[in-house]
Design an enzyme around this catalytic site. Sequence first.
Site, short mmCIF file in Angstrom:
data_model
loop_
_atom_site.label_atom_id
_atom_site.label_comp_id
_atom_site.label_asym_id
_atom_site.label_seq_id
_atom_site.Cartn_x
_atom_site.Cartn_y
_atom_site.Cartn_z
N MET A 30 2.52 14.41 -75.72
CA MET A 30 2.46 13.22 -74.85
C MET A 30 2.13 13.64 -73.42
O MET A 30 2.27 12.84 -72.49
CB MET A 30 3.78 12.46 -74.90
CG MET A 30 4.09 11.95 -76.32
SD MET A 30 5.16 10.51 -76.39
CE MET A 30 6.58 11.08 -75.49
N HIS A 37 4.91 23.33 -74.04
CA HIS A 37 3.64 22.87 -74.61
C HIS A 37 2.64 24.03 -74.66
O HIS A 37 1.88 24.16 -75.63
CB HIS A 37 3.03 21.77 -73.73
CG HIS A 37 3.82 20.50 -73.67
ND1 HIS A 37 4.54 20.13 -72.57
CD2 HIS A 37 3.98 19.51 -74.59
CE1 HIS A 37 5.11 18.95 -72.80
NE2 HIS A 37 4.80 18.56 -74.00
N SER A 186 9.48 17.39 -70.32
CA SER A 186 8.74 16.65 -69.29
C SER A 186 9.69 15.74 -68.53
O SER A 186 9.45 15.39 -67.38
CB SER A 186 7.63 15.81 -69.94
OG SER A 186 6.80 16.65 -70.70
O1 PAF Z 1 7.10 15.32 -79.43
C1 PAF Z 1 6.29 14.54 -78.87
O2 PAF Z 1 5.79 14.80 -77.78
C2 PAF Z 1 5.92 13.23 -79.57
O3 PAF Z 1 7.02 12.70 -80.24
C3 PAF Z 1 4.72 13.39 -80.50
C4 PAF Z 1 5.00 14.34 -81.65
C5 PAF Z 1 3.51 13.86 -79.71
C6 PAF Z 1 4.37 12.02 -81.13
O4 PAF Z 1 4.04 11.09 -80.16
#
Ligand code: PAF
Length: 282
Positions: A30, A37, A186
């Site tokens: 997201m 990430h 985040s």
């Molecule tokens: O973990 C996340 O950032 C969200 O839940 C995902 C897996 C991208 C789904 O929107």
Amino acid sequence: MEILKTPSDVQAKCQKWRSLGETICLVPTMGYYHAGHEDLMAYGRTLCDHLVVSLFVNPTQFGPTEDLANYPRDHARDSAIAEKHGCDLLFMPEPKDMYCDDHATWVEVPTMSKVLCGVSRPIHFRGVCTVVLKLFHISCATDAVFGQKDWQQQAILQRMVRDLNVPIHLHTRPTVREADGLALSSRNVYLSPEERAQAPKIYEGLLFAKDVVQSGERSVPRLRERVLKKWAQEIPLGRLDYLAVVDPVSLESLETIEDRALMACAVRLGKARLIDNILLSC
Ligand code: PAF
């Protein structure tokens, strides 16, 4: 790195790669990237011929009073980070590209979605399962990478993939932490300096629980009581959402620790709701 916005463009590109016998790793995100990430992307890059990153703040996993509108966003910085990690295709759809006005199909694993975070976020995992399955289909991914911080999410997705015979391998990466132990998220940007100072105590409590189990404690009620007592002293600004010990695969609640168990928690600190977990074994 190519940036695409529509599911049909991404699917066409990915189907072509698959028709050539090439593998694709999807890292669903997201956005508002941190080192956690980056770890998912770096690992995903090593797994497959192609790395696809999706960046989509999925509205269907946010409850009506949650932070959808305020969720932190920085697409320019995120694109640069994805490119740095060798992403071949960054998928950045708009909500209207992902959900038709009359969208009516939902994917849910009800038993596992109603516990832990599901108690205070009743529609969250239905939204996650639905968007992630859509992303699997759009990207034609052979592999996908998720983080251990969202243990419940990855356990539910593993069950969804098994139950629906989705042809994909899911990989789970360890939680990336600040030097003081706070799990990267985040949403950590929501913390005031006072809240930030208390936030690492959450993980300290989980490490304490691990030590207590190593010293022989098997009773979950007694273990919870000791952690909660410690948190009450050390995180006076915190409001407990839950602290639970569950089976790591089924997420069923445990009263006694006999083998592997997962201690998972959510603590509200100001505007932030922080989740964390630790595996306990005896
Ligand atoms: O973990 C996340 O950032 C969200 O839940 C995902 C897996 C991208 C789904 O929107």
